[in-house]
Every structure is written in structure tokens, then in C-alpha cells.
Design a protein around this motif. Structure first.
Motif, PDB file in Angstrom:
ATOM      1  N   ASP A  56      -3.417   0.731  -3.344  1.00  0.00           N
ATOM      2  CA  ASP A  56      -3.205  -0.623  -2.831  1.00  0.00           C
ATOM      3  C   ASP A  56      -2.647  -1.460  -3.979  1.00  0.00           C
ATOM      4  O   ASP A  56      -3.372  -1.849  -4.884  1.00  0.00           O
ATOM      5  CB  ASP A  56      -4.558  -1.147  -2.319  1.00  0.00           C
ATOM      6  CG  ASP A  56      -4.536  -2.616  -1.936  1.00  0.00           C
ATOM      7  OD1 ASP A  56      -3.508  -3.294  -2.136  1.00  0.00           O
ATOM      8  OD2 ASP A  56      -5.564  -3.090  -1.437  1.00  0.00           O
ATOM      9  N   ASP A 113       0.848  -1.198   0.000  1.00  0.00           N
ATOM     10  CA  ASP A 113       0.000   0.000   0.000  1.00  0.00           C
ATOM     11  C   ASP A 113       0.883   1.248   0.000  1.00  0.00           C
ATOM     12  O   ASP A 113       2.013   1.214   0.473  1.00  0.00           O
ATOM     13  CB  ASP A 113      -0.855   0.063   1.269  1.00  0.00           C
ATOM     14  CG  ASP A 113      -2.028  -0.908   1.252  1.00  0.00           C
ATOM     15  OD1 ASP A 113      -2.163  -1.671   0.287  1.00  0.00           O
ATOM     16  OD2 ASP A 113      -2.803  -0.889   2.237  1.00  0.00           O
ATOM     17  N   ASP A 116      -4.144  -8.350   5.573  1.00  0.00           N
ATOM     18  CA  ASP A 116      -3.646  -7.616   4.411  1.00  0.00           C
ATOM     19  C   ASP A 116      -3.045  -6.301   4.896  1.00  0.00           C
ATOM     20  O   ASP A 116      -3.199  -5.930   6.055  1.00  0.00           O
ATOM     21  CB  ASP A 116      -4.845  -7.356   3.470  1.00  0.00           C
ATOM     22  CG  ASP A 116      -4.427  -6.972   2.063  1.00  0.00           C
ATOM     23  OD1 ASP A 116      -3.212  -6.862   1.805  1.00  0.00           O
ATOM     24  OD2 ASP A 116      -5.326  -6.775   1.233  1.00  0.00           O
ATOM     25  N   ASP A 170      -8.478  -2.086   1.360  1.00  0.00           N
ATOM     26  CA  ASP A 170      -9.372  -3.164   1.808  1.00  0.00           C
ATOM     27  C   ASP A 170      -8.790  -3.941   2.985  1.00  0.00           C
ATOM     28  O   ASP A 170      -9.501  -4.724   3.605  1.00  0.00           O
ATOM     29  CB  ASP A 170      -9.736  -4.103   0.645  1.00  0.00           C
ATOM     30  CG  ASP A 170      -8.545  -4.903   0.146  1.00  0.00           C
ATOM     31  OD1 ASP A 170      -7.395  -4.448   0.326  1.00  0.00           O
ATOM     32  OD2 ASP A 170      -8.759  -5.984  -0.441  1.00  0.00           O
ATOM     33  N   GLY A 171      -7.523  -3.700   3.298  1.00  0.00           N
ATOM     34  CA  GLY A 171      -6.959  -4.299   4.511  1.00  0.00           C
ATOM     35  C   GLY A 171      -7.650  -3.775   5.767  1.00  0.00           C
ATOM     36  O   GLY A 171      -7.633  -4.414   6.811  1.00  0.00           O
TER      37      GLY A 171
HETATM   38 CA    CA Z   1      -5.157  -4.943  -0.240  1.00  0.00          CA
END
Ligand code: CA
Length: 446
Positions: free
Chosen positions: A35, A22, A232, A193-194
Motif C-alpha cells: 500500500d 496499492d 481508500d 487498510d482500504g
Molecule cells: Ca491505504
């Protein structure tokens, strides 16, 4: 009344990944989260490269809102070209890509441009609203009514994205039709999205509402994602709009340099802002004559645009149908249950097939675990051939069931390790140090 924007940002590798792919930026007027994805360290290269064109327009002023949105979207398109350019120049970087979610603050107005599954949220009066749409396979299936939100949240293919920076030239960039008017107390969160995988919207809202300090809010969001497994890389950029009256963001104004985290950018101390920045970020509730004039001309433009809009929509529908047949791809099955990439759309009209096989995969359905079967029967759609290939490479091939192992007799020396560790190698080998300012894993929160 003056509106001042305080910005905070932090990123963390999470608890599973070896690299942080990221990247984020908290500039003067432009803020972004990217990302990255790709083998080895390529994801980090992609997410960093994507920020370059945004840095170039950071701090630039624009004549009107339309010009600002256009410039932001153009910078995202340039980011796409930049990532494609780097990937094609270096075989090691081939196949890399990144999401890119970015906002530009101009006075009290915020412009947005977005590709991928990172998100932008607005927290206003305690209510968290998503400003972006995930470009993911599962979101597409939810929109088509084929999955519920609940099924999508735990779907094994939830990380398959249908649009990314660096995959194909001419990427479609989402923007907001009108800039968002920021009000005192508003909070805007950009995140990868982590964060949103392991942390619910309700918890995000709770943390943002209850935490007065912006740096601590970012840190608590990251802690929450790590407490949820940290599967993530996790990245947050937080903007807080504060009026100069008493009814502003509660709590003390964070001072620049009050943090020990190198990756946090605190633009919060008004004393640290130069006059130009204040002019850009401080918008009177009484709009300036230029802004009023712009609004008037926008209104008249909108009326004229109405009629043109109807004609345009018809053209787009017809054009879209033709384009859909030519440009859509899906991964699906033939009569023999062999997997292939098809151009067109699954199904037929009056017995006429709407799809052509473009790349057979030498793979049959029985080679794959059952949870993938129903999606393949339906056909897994992608806007690009590259997206379909990525799905085959990243989802189907790794989950391919091995040929049923012949019963091997036990060896005399089970500790000989003939097979120890086979197929057990880490996916990512340690590689180049990160070219970014992303911090290393933090010590466990106390
Ligand atoms: Ca990710």
C-alpha cells in the motif's frame, strides 16, 4: 493427502482517491500486498518497486524453514533499499513509502514478513485471526493502554503509521517465530487498510466463509469496502488451502481464466500447475524424510536456543533501553506550547529530562485544532525522525488553523470568483499512468 493452494487477488481504487497506489502479487510461492504513499503518483512507484525483490525469490525452494523465513525477510529489507534508492534518485519521488505484507508458501507451511498497516488474516473453522500487528500510532497507543480498540478505530490519526518501507535504512521486519501449518479449509487473506478501515472483521469472516468462489469473495470484499464509503484504495490477496478429500473448501474449483478481471490471478486449477509447483505446494500429511529430519534438528536447536535465549533477552532489554533513548522520537511541546520534534522519550526521571529538541517546527499549539492537543501534550512517538517529520507534514501542517480572517466586506460582484476555488485544489494532480496492472474502477456492482 495433498494440500493445494488456490490464490486469488484483486485491487480497486475505491470511491474517493484518484489513483490506485496499492499493488499486489500472487506468484507461485510468494504472495504480497503493498500500500504505497507519497505525493502525486509516487505511492504507486513505491508499492510496485517493493514487489521487485519478492518476484525474484518467487518459486525458489529453501533447505529449511529458517532459511525460507530469512529469505522472505531479506527480500522485504531489499524492497526497503529499492524504494529508498529510487526515491533518492528522483526528487519527484522523495518521501514515498509503502507497506509490505507478504507470505511464502512452502509445502503446507506458510512464512510471513510484514511492515506497515496492511494485514494478514487466517480464517480457520470460521474464526478470523489477525496474523500481523499494525505498525500504527493508534495501535501503539492501544498497546500502551492509552486508547481502547474502539477509540482507535475512529481516531483522527488512525492512518499514521510508525513503520514503512522506504523511510529509513535497516527497517525492522516482523516475521512469525514459526511458520504456520496450513490445513485444508484454511483461508489466508492479505489486504490493505482500504479494506479493513470500512469493513469489520466480522463481515470479512462472513464473506470468506460463505463465498465458495475465491474471485467472487475478493470482489465481495471490495464491494463491501466501497459500500462503506471506499475512502481508500482496496486490495485483497486470498489463499485457500484445499485437501484432496471430500471435506475440503466447499464449492467448485475455480478454473484459470474463468474471470474477466485482469487483476485477478487464479492459480486454482491443479491441471494448470506444473509438476514442480505441485511438488512445492503439495505436502503429504505424512511428511517427507527431509522434513522429518528438519523437524528433529529444529527441536534440538530450540533446546540449545533456550539458554542462549535468556542471555540474549537480557542483552536486548539493556540494549533496547539505550537504543530507545537514542533512536526514539516524538512530536511534542515545550513550556511555551511550541511544537517540536524531540529525540528520546517524553517525561523525566528524577528531574532529568530524557529528551532533546532536534527540530523546532515554528508552530504553537493554538495553531492546531483541539482534537490534536491531547496527543501533543502526551508526545506523539515515532521510531524514526522521518516518521515524526511525516506526521508534522501530513497531519499537523494540513490541519493548521488559518489566521483568523479579517471580516472582509462583501464584494460588489460576488460571482467574480476572486477567491473561488482557492485552497480547494485537488491534492493529487492527474499524473503518469499507473505502471501496474491495477485495474481501473469497476462498474457499480449489480
Ligand atoms: Ca491505504
Amino acid at each position: 493427502m495433498t494440500l493445494v493452494i488456490h490464490a486469488f487477488g484483486a485491487t480497486n481504487v475505491g470511491r474517493i482517491r484518484e489513483h490506485n497506489e496499492d499493488n499486489f502479487m500472487a506468484g507461485r510461492t510468494v504472495f504480497a500486498v503493498a500500500d504505497g504513499m507519497g505525493g502525486h503518483a509516487a505511492g504507486e512507484v513505491a508499492s510496485e518497486a517493493a514487489l521487485g525483490p519478492l518476484r525474484e525469490i518467487d518459486g525458489t525452494t529453501y533447505a529449511d524453514g529458517a532459511a525460507a523465513t530469512e529469505a522472505l525477510a531479506a527480500a522485504v529489507s531489499e524492497a526497503n533499499e529499492a524504494v529508498i534508492g529510487q526515491a533518492s534518485a528522483d526528487p519527484e519521488l522523495s518521501g514515498m513509502g509503502t507497506t509490505l505484507t507478504t507470505v511464502m508458501v512452502r509445502g503446507a507451511r506458510m512464512h510471513l514478513a510484514h511492515v506497515g498497516d496492511s494485514r494478514a488474516y487466517l480464517l480457520r473453522n470460521g474464526i478470523l485471526e489477525m496474523l500481523t500487528e499494525d505498525h500504527t500510532l493508534v495501535h501503539q497507543l492501544v498497546k500502551e493502554g492509552r486508547l481502547t480498540e474502539e477509540q482507535a478505530a475512529v481516531h483522527p490519526q488512525r492512518s499514521v503509521i510508525t513503520r514503512a518501507i522506504g523511510v529509513e535504512r535497516g527497517v525492522l521486519v516482523d516475521t512469525m517465530p514459526e511458520p504456520l501449518e496450513l490445513a485444508p479449509g484454511d483461508q489466508v487473506l492479505l489486504c490493505s487498510d482500504g479494506l479493513t478501515g470500512p469493513v469489520s472483521d466480522a463481515l470479512i469472516a462472513e464473506i470468506l466463509s460463505s463465498e465458495a468462489d475465491g474471485d467472487t469473495a475478493c470482489r465481495r470484499l471490495i464491494d463491501a469496502a466501497n459500500a462503506g464509503g471506499g475512502p481508500d484504495n482496496i486490495t485483497c490477496v486470498l489463499l485457500r488451502a484445499e485437501g484432496d478429500g471430500a471435506a475440503a473448501v466447499p464449492g467448485p474449483v475455480t478454473k484459470a481464466g474463468a474471470t474477466d478481471d485482469d487483476a485477478t490471478a487464479d492459480l486454482g486449477d491443479p491441471a494448470a500447475l506444473d509438476a514442480r509447483r505441485l511438488a512445492e505446494l503439495g505436502a503429504g500429511s505424512e511428511d517427507s524424510p527431509e522434513i522429518q529430519a528438519e523437524e528433529r534438528s529444529q527441536k534440538s536447536r530450540r533446546m540449545g536456543a533456550g539458554i542462549l535465549g535468556v542471555i540474549l533477552i537480557l542483552a536486548v532489554i539493556i540494549g533496547g533501553a539505550v537504543l530507545l533513548l537514542n533512536r526514539s522520537y516524538y512530536v511534542g511541546l515545550d513550556d511555551q506550547r511550541s511544537v517540536g520534534i524531540y529525540r528520546g522519550i517524553q517525561g523525566n526521571v528524577l528531574g532529568l529530562s530524557l529528551a532533546t529538541l532536534v527540530e523546532p517546527q515554528g508552530l504553537v499549539l493554538d495553531d492546531l485544532p483541539e482534537h490534536l492537543h491531547s496527543a501533543l501534550f502526551d508526545g506523539v512517538p515515532f521510531p524514526t525522525l522521518a516518521g515524526a517529520r511525516m506526521y508534522v507534514d501530513d497531519t499537523l501542517l494540513p490541519s493548521r488553523l488559518g489566521p483568523s480572517e479579517p471580516e472582509s466586506p462583501p464584494t460588489d460582484a460576488p460571482s467574480a470568483g476572486a477567491s473561488a476555488g482557492a485552497g480547494d485544489e485537488p491534492k493529487d494532480t492527474p499524473s503518469l499512468p499507473s505502471p501496474t496492472t491495477a485495474p481501473q474502477p469497476e462498474p457499480a456492482p449489480s
